[in-house]
Motif scaffolding. Structure first.
Motif, PDB file in Angstrom:
ATOM      1  N   ALA A   9      20.701  77.754  25.744  1.00 41.86           N
ATOM      2  CA  ALA A   9      19.426  78.410  25.436  1.00 41.86           C
ATOM      3  C   ALA A   9      18.479  77.440  24.746  1.00 41.86           C
ATOM      4  CB  ALA A   9      19.676  79.641  24.559  1.00 41.86           C
ATOM      5  N   ILE A  10      19.003  76.646  23.827  1.00 41.22           N
ATOM      6  CA  ILE A  10      18.165  75.651  23.141  1.00 41.22           C
ATOM      7  C   ILE A  10      17.620  74.651  24.152  1.00 41.22           C
ATOM      8  CG2 ILE A  10      18.208  73.726  21.492  1.00 41.22           C
ATOM      9  CD1 ILE A  10      20.357  75.293  19.932  1.00 41.22           C
ATOM     10  N   LEU A  11      18.520  74.181  25.042  1.00 38.33           N
ATOM     11  CA  LEU A  11      18.092  73.210  26.043  1.00 38.33           C
ATOM     12  C   LEU A  11      17.059  73.806  26.975  1.00 38.33           C
ATOM     13  CD1 LEU A  11      21.370  71.329  26.983  1.00 38.33           C
ATOM     14  CD2 LEU A  11      19.312  70.380  25.965  1.00 38.33           C
ATOM     15  N   SER A  12      17.282  75.063  27.382  1.00 38.74           N
ATOM     16  CA  SER A  12      16.355  75.680  28.323  1.00 38.74           C
ATOM     17  C   SER A  12      14.990  75.887  27.670  1.00 38.74           C
ATOM     18  CB  SER A  12      16.970  76.998  28.811  1.00 38.74           C
ATOM     19  OG  SER A  12      15.977  77.925  29.092  1.00 38.74           O
ATOM     20  N   ARG A  13      14.976  76.285  26.401  1.00 39.86           N
ATOM     21  CA  ARG A  13      13.713  76.420  25.675  1.00 39.86           C
ATOM     22  C   ARG A  13      13.022  75.060  25.580  1.00 39.86           C
ATOM     23  NH1 ARG A  13      12.272  76.082  20.294  1.00 39.86           N
ATOM     24  NH2 ARG A  13      10.332  77.182  19.809  1.00 39.86           N
ATOM     25  N   ASN A  14      13.809  74.031  25.266  1.00 43.50           N
ATOM     26  CA  ASN A  14      13.232  72.681  25.171  1.00 43.50           C
ATOM     27  C   ASN A  14      12.666  72.232  26.516  1.00 43.50           C
ATOM     28  OD1 ASN A  14      12.971  70.011  23.594  1.00 43.50           O
ATOM     29  ND2 ASN A  14      14.019  69.416  25.488  1.00 43.50           N
ATOM     30  N   ASP A  15      13.389  72.532  27.603  1.00 41.92           N
ATOM     31  CA  ASP A  15      12.927  72.120  28.942  1.00 41.92           C
ATOM     32  C   ASP A  15      11.566  72.737  29.259  1.00 41.92           C
ATOM     33  OD1 ASP A  15      15.025  70.482  29.427  1.00 41.92           O
ATOM     34  OD2 ASP A  15      16.141  71.878  30.687  1.00 41.92           O
ATOM     35  N   LYS A  16      11.372  73.988  28.861  1.00 41.25           N
ATOM     36  CA  LYS A  16      10.075  74.636  29.115  1.00 41.25           C
ATOM     37  C   LYS A  16       8.963  73.969  28.310  1.00 41.25           C
ATOM     38  CE  LYS A  16      11.864  79.237  30.156  1.00 41.25           C
ATOM     39  NZ  LYS A  16      12.062  80.563  29.562  1.00 41.25           N
ATOM     40  N   LEU A  17       9.249  73.729  27.046  1.00 39.20           N
ATOM     41  CA  LEU A  17       8.225  73.100  26.197  1.00 39.20           C
ATOM     42  C   LEU A  17       7.941  71.671  26.660  1.00 39.20           C
ATOM     43  CD1 LEU A  17       9.330  74.491  22.719  1.00 39.20           C
ATOM     44  CD2 LEU A  17       7.332  75.162  24.071  1.00 39.20           C
ATOM     45  N   ALA A  18       8.955  71.018  27.224  1.00 36.91           N
ATOM     46  CA  ALA A  18       8.754  69.670  27.758  1.00 36.91           C
ATOM     47  C   ALA A  18       7.804  69.714  28.954  1.00 36.91           C
ATOM     48  CB  ALA A  18      10.095  69.059  28.159  1.00 36.91           C
ATOM     49  N   GLU A  19       7.947  70.732  29.798  1.00 40.28           N
ATOM     50  CA  GLU A  19       7.033  70.858  30.945  1.00 40.28           C
ATOM     51  C   GLU A  19       5.612  71.124  30.469  1.00 40.28           C
ATOM     52  OE1 GLU A  19       7.657  69.875  33.827  1.00 40.28           O
ATOM     53  OE2 GLU A  19       9.816  69.723  33.569  1.00 40.28           O
ATOM     54  N   ILE A 115       3.779  55.961  23.450  1.00 38.60           N
ATOM     55  CA  ILE A 115       5.164  55.493  23.327  1.00 38.60           C
ATOM     56  C   ILE A 115       5.871  56.373  22.303  1.00 38.60           C
ATOM     57  CG2 ILE A 115       6.632  53.614  22.538  1.00 38.60           C
ATOM     58  CD1 ILE A 115       4.438  51.644  23.446  1.00 38.60           C
ATOM     59  N   ILE A 116       6.999  56.930  22.701  1.00 39.64           N
ATOM     60  CA  ILE A 116       7.797  57.730  21.769  1.00 39.64           C
ATOM     61  C   ILE A 116       9.071  56.964  21.465  1.00 39.64           C
ATOM     62  CG2 ILE A 116       8.990  59.905  21.379  1.00 39.64           C
ATOM     63  CD1 ILE A 116       7.123  61.140  23.538  1.00 39.64           C
ATOM     64  N   GLU A 117       9.245  56.574  20.210  1.00 40.16           N
ATOM     65  CA  GLU A 117      10.503  55.931  19.799  1.00 40.16           C
ATOM     66  C   GLU A 117      11.429  57.011  19.271  1.00 40.16           C
ATOM     67  OE1 GLU A 117      10.315  52.592  17.025  1.00 40.16           O
ATOM     68  OE2 GLU A 117      12.466  52.782  16.642  1.00 40.16           O
ATOM     69  N   ASN A 118      12.462  57.299  20.021  1.00 39.59           N
ATOM     70  CA  ASN A 118      13.383  58.372  19.659  1.00 39.59           C
ATOM     71  C   ASN A 118      14.312  57.944  18.512  1.00 39.59           C
ATOM     72  OD1 ASN A 118      14.918  60.864  20.037  1.00 39.59           O
ATOM     73  ND2 ASN A 118      14.110  60.843  22.127  1.00 39.59           N
ATOM     74  N   VAL A 119      15.062  58.873  17.981  1.00 44.08           N
ATOM     75  CA  VAL A 119      16.065  58.584  16.958  1.00 44.08           C
ATOM     76  C   VAL A 119      17.124  57.649  17.545  1.00 44.08           C
ATOM     77  CG1 VAL A 119      17.855  59.624  15.497  1.00 44.08           C
ATOM     78  CG2 VAL A 119      15.696  60.831  15.867  1.00 44.08           C
ATOM     79  N   GLY A 120      17.599  56.705  16.762  1.00 47.39           N
ATOM     80  CA  GLY A 120      18.617  55.763  17.224  1.00 47.39           C
ATOM     81  C   GLY A 120      19.945  56.451  17.458  1.00 47.39           C
ATOM     82  N   ASN A 121      20.241  56.726  18.735  1.00 51.87           N
ATOM     83  CA  ASN A 121      21.420  57.514  19.082  1.00 51.87           C
ATOM     84  C   ASN A 121      21.579  57.418  20.591  1.00 51.87           C
ATOM     85  OD1 ASN A 121      23.174  59.648  19.788  1.00 51.87           O
ATOM     86  ND2 ASN A 121      22.493  60.916  18.070  1.00 51.87           N
ATOM     87  N   LEU A 122      22.726  56.932  21.027  1.00 45.56           N
ATOM     88  CA  LEU A 122      22.917  56.684  22.452  1.00 45.56           C
ATOM     89  C   LEU A 122      23.546  57.885  23.164  1.00 45.56           C
ATOM     90  CD1 LEU A 122      22.151  54.277  24.188  1.00 45.56           C
ATOM     91  CD2 LEU A 122      24.350  53.234  23.715  1.00 45.56           C
ATOM     92  N   VAL A 123      23.631  59.019  22.456  1.00 42.92           N
ATOM     93  CA  VAL A 123      24.252  60.195  23.076  1.00 42.92           C
ATOM     94  C   VAL A 123      23.259  61.358  23.171  1.00 42.92           C
ATOM     95  CG1 VAL A 123      26.231  61.746  23.070  1.00 42.92           C
ATOM     96  CG2 VAL A 123      26.445  59.492  22.031  1.00 42.92           C
ATOM     97  N   CYS A 124      22.941  61.978  22.055  1.00 43.47           N
ATOM     98  CA  CYS A 124      22.274  63.279  22.056  1.00 43.47           C
ATOM     99  C   CYS A 124      20.869  63.284  22.657  1.00 43.47           C
ATOM    100  CB  CYS A 124      22.250  63.840  20.646  1.00 43.47           C
ATOM    101  SG  CYS A 124      23.828  63.671  19.793  1.00 43.47           S
ATOM    102  N   PRO A 125      20.019  62.292  22.388  1.00 47.21           N
ATOM    103  CA  PRO A 125      18.651  62.396  22.913  1.00 47.21           C
ATOM    104  C   PRO A 125      18.603  62.457  24.440  1.00 47.21           C
ATOM    105  CG  PRO A 125      18.748  60.743  21.175  1.00 47.21           C
ATOM    106  CD  PRO A 125      20.162  61.110  21.511  1.00 47.21           C
ATOM    107  N   ALA A 126      19.691  62.050  25.108  1.00 46.18           N
ATOM    108  CA  ALA A 126      19.714  62.091  26.580  1.00 46.18           C
ATOM    109  C   ALA A 126      19.489  63.503  27.098  1.00 46.18           C
ATOM    110  CB  ALA A 126      21.048  61.551  27.100  1.00 46.18           C
ATOM    111  N   SER A 127      19.889  64.513  26.333  1.00 46.29           N
ATOM    112  CA  SER A 127      19.801  65.901  26.816  1.00 46.29           C
ATOM    113  C   SER A 127      18.441  66.535  26.580  1.00 46.29           C
ATOM    114  CB  SER A 127      20.853  66.764  26.104  1.00 46.29           C
ATOM    115  OG  SER A 127      22.127  66.192  26.225  1.00 46.29           O
ATOM    116  N   PHE A 128      17.543  65.856  25.883  1.00 47.54           N
ATOM    117  CA  PHE A 128      16.293  66.502  25.489  1.00 47.54           C
ATOM    118  C   PHE A 128      15.078  65.836  26.130  1.00 47.54           C
ATOM    119  CE2 PHE A 128      19.376  67.865  22.461  1.00 47.54           C
ATOM    120  CZ  PHE A 128      19.047  69.190  22.210  1.00 47.54           C
TER     121      PHE A 128
END
Lengths: 228, 228
Positions: A9-19, A115-128
């Motif tokens: 649900a969090i991901l789906s909400r994020n996907d909508k806001l990303a669009e 340019i968006i510099e994401n949080v330093g993390n090679l796992v979680c930001p991939a899903s958002f």
């Protein structure tokens, strides 16, 4: 499973806001890159030099996410570009709604590149998804050639892979061919640049790529992808 | 907020299972270290050399978590210690229940030290207790001196901080005094070791620390902490 459902649900909400962000960016003819990597791969220096060299070529703004401190925001401001800091506290990634909020502090009408510099993390930001056009993943030569295989979700989603700190390749016994082969296995279409923000190696090619990408326009809805 | 409550429920469930692990470890007089860092900081080589050098001093077993590939498990087996691999898929950290399950594949009765190599991530694993006695956080000289300030939750929870790849300090223009000052600001009680798994620098001191830690016994319930 309840936890999984909530996660979706969090991901789906994020996907909508990303669009929604994506539509906003298109309306403003703003090209947007989401830059991701593990901690210490040299994102901030790389992006400072990217923005500095784009002065007079692309009007660039920067959003930077960090758990704590505004060290990176300060460093990025030296490029001359406007910078907005997002402090995430304990959150391990940026989300689309944070970007929407941060945009209000940027002169969006005047910008061509965000340019968006994401949080330093090679796992979680991939899903958002943040609504970006291009995902750029940094792999530092100090991290070793095997990282694309060990962190596949991040590299699979990359349109561009930047091999950073290439000036340290010899000291780190880094094998560029092996790294390239590993990137190709996970992200066969990604564009790859070997760079050093310190010596400047590869930085011009990367900046030219950004300028051309922007000039080709934003005709397609959604991300343009690595085939560029 | 629903999402936060669910997040807390997951953490609270994990905390209980971690205490169960802790009791199990105490019953077996097993000292347990949870080793954390960002990707590419040299955890695997550091732990392989740690375990290799402990041969004949402490009977050591290893659990290693990775999103994908068993590269690290293979590398760690070269130490001679028994190794169990946990493949997490897209999960960004290890949880206590995964450790409980992995323990069944280790000769626990014969072991004195269990090393857990967590997923390479300087954010999320900080929130998940595994039942360990010691938290060990690696900071590679290639990552820069500022990481303790930028990732405070991870360093605040550290009993030991390992500065790794110290042989590359000069090439990376790493300032050890600045790094130490930053570590001290966030984790004033943590023990700090400067090490190179490649040259062996600092490795004996670290291994002696582990042997002494284990020999002093596991009298206290819960983690012993950095005052050791």
């Amino acid at each position: 499973m309840r936890t999984v459902q909530v996660g979706q649900a969090i991901l789906s909400r994020n996907d909508k806001l990303a669009e929604r962000n994506r539509g906003f960016f298109q309306a403003h003819k703003l090209s947007v890159v989401n830059v991701l990597s593990g901690p210490g791969s040299g994102k901030t220096t790389f992006l400072r030099e990217t923005a500095r060299g784009l002065n007079g070529k692309l009007k660039t703004g920067i959003i930077v996410g960090d758990l704590a401190t505004d060290n990176d925001a300060q460093k990025l401001r030296a490029s001359g570009a406007p910078v907005v800091q997002i402090t995430t506290g304990t959150m391990c990634h940026l989300e689309a709604n944070m970007i929407a909020k941060a945009l209000k502090q940027l002169p969006v009408e005047e910008l061509q590149l965000l340019i968006i510099e994401n949080v330093g993390n090679l796992v979680c930001p991939a899903s958002f998804d943040l609504g970006e056009d291009l995902r750029v993943v940094l792999l530092s030569v100090t991290e070793g050639e095997d990282k694309p295989l060990k962190y596949p979700p991040m590299f699979q989603a990359a349109d561009v892979v930047i091999i950073s700190k290439i000036d340290l390749a010899e000291a780190c016994e880094f094998n560029p061919e092996q790294a390239l082969a590993n990137i190709r296995r996970v992200a066969p279409k990604a564009r790859v640049f070997e760079t050093s923000a310190k010596t400047g190696e590869g930085m011009d090619a990367w900046r030219e790529y950004l300028v051309e990408y922007h000039l080709r326009g934003k005709g397609d809805p959604g991300r343009s992808g690595g085939e560029v």
